[in-house]
Design a protein around this motif. Structure first.
Motif, short mmCIF file in Angstrom:
data_model
loop_
_atom_site.label_atom_id
_atom_site.label_comp_id
_atom_site.label_asym_id
_atom_site.label_seq_id
_atom_site.Cartn_x
_atom_site.Cartn_y
_atom_site.Cartn_z
N ILE A 81 0.84 -1.19 0.00
CA ILE A 81 0.00 0.00 0.00
C ILE A 81 0.88 1.24 0.00
O ILE A 81 1.77 1.34 0.81
N ILE A 82 0.66 2.12 -0.87
CA ILE A 82 1.36 3.40 -0.81
C ILE A 82 0.35 4.50 -0.49
O ILE A 82 0.45 5.17 0.51
N PHE A 124 -9.32 -0.51 -1.25
CA PHE A 124 -8.10 -1.19 -1.65
C PHE A 124 -8.46 -2.42 -2.45
O PHE A 124 -9.50 -3.03 -2.24
N ASN A 183 -6.87 -6.20 -3.83
CA ASN A 183 -5.82 -7.14 -3.50
C ASN A 183 -6.08 -8.42 -4.27
O ASN A 183 -7.21 -8.85 -4.39
N PRO A 217 -14.85 -9.02 0.02
CA PRO A 217 -13.43 -9.32 0.09
C PRO A 217 -13.02 -10.24 -1.05
O PRO A 217 -13.82 -10.99 -1.59
N PRO A 268 -9.28 -14.15 2.84
CA PRO A 268 -8.32 -13.54 3.77
C PRO A 268 -8.48 -14.00 5.21
O PRO A 268 -7.52 -14.05 5.96
N GLN A 281 -0.73 -14.23 6.46
CA GLN A 281 0.29 -13.49 7.20
C GLN A 281 1.63 -14.21 7.21
O GLN A 281 2.67 -13.58 7.37
N ARG A 299 7.21 -17.32 5.16
CA ARG A 299 7.86 -17.82 6.37
C ARG A 299 7.96 -19.34 6.30
O ARG A 299 7.14 -19.99 5.66
N SER A 343 -11.04 -7.63 3.72
CA SER A 343 -9.96 -7.50 2.76
C SER A 343 -8.64 -7.52 3.51
O SER A 343 -8.56 -7.02 4.63
N TYR A 344 -7.63 -8.10 2.88
CA TYR A 344 -6.32 -8.21 3.52
C TYR A 344 -5.31 -7.45 2.69
O TYR A 344 -5.23 -7.64 1.48
N LEU A 345 -4.57 -6.59 3.34
CA LEU A 345 -3.50 -5.87 2.66
C LEU A 345 -2.26 -5.89 3.52
O LEU A 345 -2.34 -5.85 4.73
N ARG A 346 -1.14 -5.94 2.84
CA ARG A 346 0.13 -6.00 3.56
C ARG A 346 0.85 -4.68 3.36
O ARG A 346 1.06 -4.26 2.22
N ALA A 347 1.18 -4.02 4.46
CA ALA A 347 1.91 -2.75 4.37
C ALA A 347 3.40 -3.03 4.45
O ALA A 347 3.83 -3.87 5.22
N ASP A 348 4.17 -2.32 3.63
CA ASP A 348 5.62 -2.54 3.67
C ASP A 348 6.35 -1.36 4.29
O ASP A 348 7.58 -1.34 4.33
N ALA A 406 2.83 3.65 4.68
CA ALA A 406 1.76 2.91 4.01
C ALA A 406 0.71 2.44 5.02
O ALA A 406 -0.49 2.54 4.79
N ASN A 431 -1.40 5.42 6.18
CA ASN A 431 -2.38 5.80 5.15
C ASN A 431 -3.58 4.87 5.19
O ASN A 431 -4.73 5.30 5.15
N ALA A 432 -3.29 3.59 5.28
CA ALA A 432 -4.37 2.61 5.24
C ALA A 432 -5.19 2.63 6.51
O ALA A 432 -6.41 2.45 6.49
N LEU A 489 -3.02 -5.25 11.86
CA LEU A 489 -2.74 -6.60 12.34
C LEU A 489 -1.24 -6.75 12.56
O LEU A 489 -0.45 -6.58 11.64
N ALA A 490 -0.86 -7.04 13.80
CA ALA A 490 0.56 -7.31 14.09
C ALA A 490 0.67 -8.78 14.45
O ALA A 490 0.70 -9.64 13.58
N ILE A 548 -5.00 -4.56 7.84
CA ILE A 548 -3.72 -4.08 7.33
C ILE A 548 -2.62 -4.82 8.07
O ILE A 548 -2.37 -4.55 9.25
N ASP A 549 -1.98 -5.74 7.40
CA ASP A 549 -0.92 -6.56 8.02
C ASP A 549 0.37 -5.74 8.08
O ASP A 549 0.98 -5.45 7.05
N SER A 592 2.94 -6.78 10.00
CA SER A 592 3.98 -7.62 10.59
C SER A 592 5.19 -7.83 9.68
O SER A 592 6.21 -8.35 10.12
N HIS A 593 5.07 -7.43 8.41
CA HIS A 593 6.20 -7.60 7.50
C HIS A 593 7.02 -6.31 7.34
O HIS A 593 7.98 -6.28 6.58
#
Lengths: 183, 327
Positions: free
Chosen positions: A6-7, A15, A17, A26, A46, A93, A97, B5-10, B14, B17-18, B27-28, B48-49, B51-52
């Motif tokens: 996400i930016i 969003f 995905n 979803p 998800p 998640q 890993r 919905s699942y999104l991963r923030a890097d 980010a 914003n989300a 989500l951590a 918003i994941d 953890s990464h």
């Protein structure tokens, strides 16, 4: 999942995905999981937990569903070598890993892990439902260096409940395996 | 659990914003969010994941200060040699919390965002009335089974206990939470229910915890966390105390003392009245026991939780006296 980060929020506020979404429902995620050294491709919602992905999609049913609420430890698996609860982990998640389940613990020729052998030798179960979680937890407990005394074993194995009450034998098995793995 | 919905923030940017979007939740470790989603309490539209995100799990400790990244795992902080040496109460609060598996998952930032374990809050199907979930609906706990509920910081809207351990040690030692644009005392980050029980934290949409900072002190170096509970391990506190002690050169006069309690209040509870009563006084059992009673000024019980009013001062006194015995 398709690599997307996400930016900025999109202009319509939704969003997207994986596959295209209209924002109302979803989307399905396409993910890869590395379990016991093997790569698995999955299309999942998800909300699917690692536990449900293992049991219902990949048919790795050694990991047990006890409480499904993070309270019993039956679903303990290793992520990057550390013990975690698969019921409170989203499958998405842990993409990328390294995941180890009870099925991945013995050698390929069937030789049991020292902890598995110790559980058999000490008769550390009755019904056996909590046992895969107990064993995965014990392997990590020993590796962490938290199996130095019976008191420490009881404290650091407290996250694995056994409704049959086999605790004295479980402690004996962890003690035995810790001694063997140290020597 | 409703789907989302699942999104991963890097990056932190980010994620922020989300996080500002309606219905988005961070989500951590997942030990609170996924649990509450299964209970039907949390219903995020988008998860918003975070953890990464790289670089948010550092544990940087000197005698002067500990800076702990929001994504550091509870287990890693608990086992950190510098944390054990300079902030023993922090390590002890962490390893006595939850289970080894949960501590490997849960992060320091997520730990501060942990919600209450009030059984009425966690059961919307059977108890639709809850001011935390539905502001203005009422409180099912008041008049219900209250053995685990708070006696300090309650209101007519809510008597739910703050369940955590780490934050008790953090408020004792004046830790701050870093929200990026602003920093605030952990003590102020947590909100007593008042008339707005639904707000537990002073955090705004688009904000995210990036780190906690704990100032070093002699009292932090000589500190402990004592947790009393219904079973020996893997249980929330019936009452707990984080205590730090600094003595004068004579070895018996109290120069500095820090006291905070858990398991008895609606938020992490600093016991300043106890501290003030003991500063400059000799460390002896009678004065410690008398001063410890002051923590319960203003306490209100709801019957089954009355034992906490007697228990918490004893836990404080035991922790102080134990520290006094260590040279």
């Amino acid at each position: 999942m398709t690599s997307q980060t996400i930016i900025d929020p999109p202009e319509d506020g939704h969003f997207r995905n994986g596959k295209a979404s209209n924002g109302a429902s979803p989307t399905t995620l396409s993910i890869h999981l590395t379990i016991n050294g093997r790569d698995h491709a999955l299309d999942i919602e998800p909300r699917v937990t690692l536990l449900d992905a293992l049991r219902e999609r990949l048919h790795l049913t050694g990991t047990k569903k006890g409480c499904d609420q993070g309270q019993c430890g039956a679903c303990t698996v290793h992520v990057e070598g550390e013990r975690v609860l698969a019921c409170l982990t989203l499958a998405a998640q842990v993409e990328g890993r390294s995941i180890t389940t009870i099925e991945g613990l013995a050698d390929e020729d069937g030789t049991l892990h020292a902890v598995q052998a110790a559980f058999l030798e000490q008769d550390a179960f009755q019904c056996g439902y909590c046992t895969p979680g107990q064993i995965m937890s014990a392997v990590a407990c020993i590796r962490e260096g938290h199996a130095g005394s019976d008191e420490e074993i009881r404290e650091y194995m407290a996250g694995n409940l056994c409704r049959c009450g086999a605790y004295p034998h479980i402690v004996a098995a962890v003690r035995q395996a810790a001694r063997e793995l140290r020597s | 659990m409703r789907d989302f919905s699942y999104l991963r923030a890097d990056s932190v940017e980010a994620a922020r914003n989300a996080a500002a979007l309606p219905g988005a939740m961070l989500l951590a470790g997942g030990t609170t969010l996924i649990d509450l989603a299964k209970c039907g309490v949390a219903e995020p539209a988008t998860v918003i994941d975070i953890s990464h995100i790289e670089g948010l799990n550092a544990i940087d400790v000197t005698a002067d200060r500990a800076v702990i990244g929001a994504l550091a795992k509870m287990s890693h902080v608990a086992d950190n040699a510098e944390v054990k040496s300079h902030f023993p109460a922090v390590s002890e609060a962490l390893w006595q919390a939850a289970s080894a598996q949960l501590r490997n998952m849960a992060t320091i930032g997520g730990n501060l965002m942990q919600r209450t374990r009030c059984p009425y809050f966690r059961d919307p199907q059977n108890f639709p009335v809850c001011n935390k979930r539905e502001p203005g609906s009422g409180c099912s706990a008041i008049g219900g089974v209250t053995r685990g509920h708070a006696v300090l910081g309650t209101s007519e809207a809510c008597i739910a206990t703050y369940p955590g351990d780490l934050a008790i040690a953090l408020v004792a030692f004046d830790a701050e939470v870093d929200l990026g644009e602003r920093k605030l005392k952990v003590e102020d980050f947590f909100l007593a229910p008042g008339a707005t029980a639904e707000r537990e934290h002073d955090i705004r949409p688009g904000e995210m915890i990036t780190a906690i900072e704990i100032p070093g002190s002699a009292a932090a170096r000589r500190s402990t966390y004592l947790k009393v509970r219904d079973r020996q391990s893997y249980e929330f506190a019936a009452a707990s105390a984080a205590v730090g002690l600094e003595l004068e050169g004579d070895g018996r006069t109290i120069r500095d003392i820090r006291v905070a309690v858990g398991g008895v209040a609606t938020k992490p509870w600093r016991a300043r009245a106890v501290e003030e009563a003991l500063k400059g006084k000799p460390l002896d059992e009678a004065s410690v026991r008398k001063a410890s009673e002051l923590v319960m000024e203003g306490a209100v019980d709801h019957g089954a939780n009355r034992y906490k009013i007697a228990l918490a001062p004893r836990v404080i006194a035991r922790a102080i006296l134990k520290l006094g015995e260590t040279a």
